[in-house]
Design a protein around this motif. Structure first.
Motif, PDB file in Angstrom:
ATOM      1  N   ILE A 358      -6.360  -5.224  -4.688  1.00 53.90           N
ATOM      2  CA  ILE A 358      -6.568  -3.791  -4.946  1.00 53.90           C
ATOM      3  C   ILE A 358      -5.815  -2.978  -3.882  1.00 53.90           C
ATOM      4  N   ASP A 359      -5.934  -3.420  -2.635  1.00 52.28           N
ATOM      5  CA  ASP A 359      -5.195  -2.781  -1.530  1.00 52.28           C
ATOM      6  C   ASP A 359      -3.695  -2.783  -1.763  1.00 52.28           C
ATOM      7  N   ASP A 360      -3.191  -3.947  -2.216  1.00 50.97           N
ATOM      8  CA  ASP A 360      -1.750  -4.071  -2.470  1.00 50.97           C
ATOM      9  C   ASP A 360      -1.279  -3.027  -3.479  1.00 50.97           C
ATOM     10  N   VAL A 361      -2.072  -2.821  -4.506  1.00 58.22           N
ATOM     11  CA  VAL A 361      -1.657  -1.872  -5.544  1.00 58.22           C
ATOM     12  C   VAL A 361      -1.713  -0.458  -4.982  1.00 58.22           C
ATOM     13  N   ARG A 362      -2.782  -0.159  -4.272  1.00 58.11           N
ATOM     14  CA  ARG A 362      -2.905   1.196  -3.701  1.00 58.11           C
ATOM     15  C   ARG A 362      -1.778   1.481  -2.714  1.00 58.11           C
ATOM     16  N   ALA A 363      -1.359   0.440  -1.985  1.00 64.90           N
ATOM     17  CA  ALA A 363      -0.308   0.643  -0.982  1.00 64.90           C
ATOM     18  C   ALA A 363       1.090   0.521  -1.589  1.00 64.90           C
ATOM     19  N   GLY A 364       1.163   0.275  -2.886  1.00 69.90           N
ATOM     20  CA  GLY A 364       2.467   0.199  -3.542  1.00 69.90           C
ATOM     21  C   GLY A 364       3.170  -1.132  -3.374  1.00 69.90           C
TER      22      GLY A 364
END
Ligand code: BGC
Ligand code: BGC
Length: 654
Positions: A358-364
């Motif tokens: 989820i973090d990876d997606v939020r951080a692009g």
């Protein structure tokens, strides 16, 4: 390179240009277009789109998660929107090896109901995957077919398709709708501990079997007897250097296409819905480029498999395999998802995986478009599998008898008969007449674990006894059923018996069960069976050369050097890993009441058979792929060369 007076000669220029083209080969130059045979279905695509577009990021990442049943509960599945679960080798409901079909159904239903009671706009059913690689092999009481290497020797694609149908029924009877099979490895080096999961070293055979097995497993997608099949392990798993498990496949991309992809063409033609990525890595010997682990290989997963070959099902990673990509851990690997993995097999650390991704997606670090593609594939496959309409546990499905009905056992027995390869039958000792008494020798002759091999009830096929297989016959029990109990004696190590009291000896030499890397015969170890199992030669020497004919069967997951065993036997059969139906072995050994053979030997080697301890360079092959006697062959095999045992093999080139 030829450079004359500061100028590149035109021929050299062409040569350089050719290298440049080779080193930057695009998918289009090597790979044929669209091998997958799926007509687009606009109604299905609209449904996929409407489901996925209504999902939150948490729901999407949950769908991309696959956890092992030892580490997750139905409540977790509901709370985290988990897309998939699996039972890894040796995982059973309540960790009970003897769990009943009903226990499996109840657990399946609990997971399914949990997934259908989330707060998602459209509830997406969880899908359960299992390694049904030779029948439903994790389940107590299931009929186990010969491992793939034996099926390869049978050279009978229709038989493989029927086994796929029967396996699908076994799996659906327990409420599971996805099989992690077939393995389509085109094994180049039998040192590999997974050689028995491979049908053949011949790409054409693997292709036709891949097509047949997927057709059999998937049947009519969405029907109560269909399971999703998995083409695994993509790509080049059978080509690793020295046959090392999870090793490095050194070859050209053109050879990946020609040799290792063959089975995928067959599987795609039959509409396979899932592909599992290989632990191995790929080094391109034409360009020198090291691509690293397949789980990070965007070119082969996305450009080739998905785009060029047109695969629109889902790509699943292997067990904790993303953790082997550089800079990744088992629970965090944006590289693998960006490379094209849709569903991540993260058996234990699934909670950490969800948070990190989820973090990876939020951080692009992972684009939303990639996530949407992954989730669309997962939802599409679930829709096609019919999972939205009924629980696989309570909807219509085959009943428990699918696991060991007379019909399924007869099919497995037929497969055993067809898989045996007769390598020697001097003086036509086979078939044995029904008169007289038979002496059975060898540890393997009354061992279901050895007869079934790895991936049988447990991952390694060990930690079990013959009593854990209630519907099965060892060779010993089959011979006793066939001839009568008083006509068959057993001495595991050949001692304490007078061979002259018998009309024939049946000897079993056997490998211990193993799976994956634990089964590697690591270079430079000897490939001679009796170097690893000297007790088999000792037992054979006690009974051979006494004027009583000796028939030896070898249970092994691969061809091994066996000239010493063959020389001390009048007849010799490569029996592979036949599974639960020992009656199929007895069928081939014992003549009918009229003294004539009941069945002929039709199995032929699907791998070359080595002549000596170290792997064949040219000329050191004892029996070539395709070899195998029939009863009518009347071939006398003379004494084979026996070299001194080798402690360490010299360099091998593959
Ligand atoms: C699991 C197997 C899995 C293996 C991978 C075992 O603990 O039970 O299913 O294939 O780990 O290393
Ligand atoms: C194996 C796969 C298997 C998976 C799940 C892995 O270790 O490589 O073939 O499907 O475990 O058990």
């Amino acid at each position: 390179m030829t450079v004359l007076s500061g100028r590149v000669r035109p021929t050299a220029f062409l040569y350089l240009a050719a290298i440049f083209v080779a080193s930057s080969a695009t998918a289009a130059e090597i790979w044929p277009k669209a091998a997958a045979s799926s007509a687009p279905n606009p109604a299905l695509e609209a449904r996929v789109h409407s489901i996925v577009s209504g999902m939150t990021l948490e729901e999407k990442i949950g769908q991309m998660t696959q956890a092992d049943i030892r580490s997750i509960t139905p409540d977790d599945v509901q709370r985290y929107y988990i897309g998939s679960i699996l039972n890894g080798g040796g995982a059973w409901p309540s960790m009970n090896m003897h769990a009943s079909v009903d226990d499996w159904l109840k657990l399946s239903d609990a997971f399914y109901r949990a997934s259908m009671s989330t707060d998602m706009k459209v509830k997406v059913p969880v899908i359960w995957g299992t390694d049904a690689v030779h029948g439903h092999n994790n389940v107590y009481g299931a009929t186990l077919f010969p491992h793939n290497i034996g099926l390869g020797a049978a050279h009978d694609p229709l038989l493989v398709q029927r086994i796929g149908r029967a396996t699908a029924a076994e799996v659906r009877a327990t409420g599971i709708s996805w099989a992690f099979a077939p393995t389509l490895a085109v094994v180049q080096n039998p040192r590999w501990g997974r050689t028995y999961e491979s049908y053949s070293s011949n790409p054409a055979l693997v292709r036709s079997y891949g097509e047949a097995m997927v057709k059999g497993l998937q049947g009519k997608l969405g029907s109560p007897t269909s399971v999703l099949a998995t083409a695994k392990h993509y790509l080049g798993d059978g080509g690793t250097f020295h046959g090392k498990d999870q090793g490095e496949t050194r070859t050209t991309e053109a050879n990946l296409e020609r040799t290792h992809a063959a089975g995928y063409y067959g599987a795609l033609k039959s509409g396979v819905q899932t592909v599992m990525v290989s632990y191995s890595s790929f080094t391109d010997t034409s360009t020198g480029k090291s691509w690293g682990k397949m789980h990070g290989n965007r070119h082969l997963i996305t450009d080739v498999l998905k785009r060029r070959l047109g695969f629109n099902g889902l790509v699943v990673s292997d067990w904790n395999a993303v953790g082997q990509v550089p800079d990744c851990t088992n629970w965090h690997c944006p590289q693998a998802i960006n490379a094209g993995i849709d569903l991540v097999m993260v058996p234990d650390d699934w909670k950490k995986f969800i948070a990190a991704t989820i973090d990876d997606v939020r951080a692009g670090r992972i684009p939303m478009s990639r996530i949407d593609d992954a989730v669309s594939r997962i939802v599409r496959v679930k829709l096609k599998a019919g999972l939205f309409s009924a629980s696989p546990a309570t909807g219509p499905h085959p009943n428990a008898s699918a696991l060991h009905s007379p019909a399924v056992r007869e099919l497995a027995r037929q497969a055993v008969r067809e898989s045996l390869v007769l390598l020697k039958n001097n003086s036509n000792v086979l078939p044995l007449r029904r008169t007289g008494k038979i002496l059975v020798v060898g540890r393997g002759a009354d061992s279901l674990p050895m007869q079934a091999g790895g991936w049988s009830l447990t991952w390694q096929g060990d930690q079990t006894t013959t009593a854990d297989y209630p519907y099965a016959d060892t060779l010993l029990s089959a011979l006793r059923k066939s001839l009568g109990p008083n006509r068959v004696d057993y001495s595991p190590d050949g001692s304490g018996v007078d061979v002259h009291n018998y009309s024939a000896v049946v000897m079993v030499a056997a490998e211990k069960p193993y799976a994956e890397g634990a089964g590697d015969i690591s270079f430079p170890a000897s490939m001679r069976h009796t170097s690893r199992y000297p007790q088999d030669l000792e037992a054979l020497e006690k009974v051979s050369g006494k004027g009583v004919p000796v028939v030896t069967l070898l249970y092994s997951g691969r061809p091994v050097a066996a000239n010493d065993l063959i020389n001390r036997s009048d007849a010799f059969i490569a029996a592979w890993l036949p599974g639960t139906e020992g009656m199929g072995l007895a069928d081939m050994l014992i003549a009918g009441a009229d003294g004539r053979a009941r069945f002929n030997f039709t199995g032929r080697l699907s791998f070359d058979w080595p002549a000596a301890d170290c792997l064949p360079k040219s000329g050191a092959i004892q029996f070539h792929r395709g070899y195998g006697l029939s009863l009518a062959s009347r071939t006398t095999l003379s004494h084979l060369p026996e070299t001194a045992p080798v402690m360490a093999c010299p360099a091998e080139s593959r």
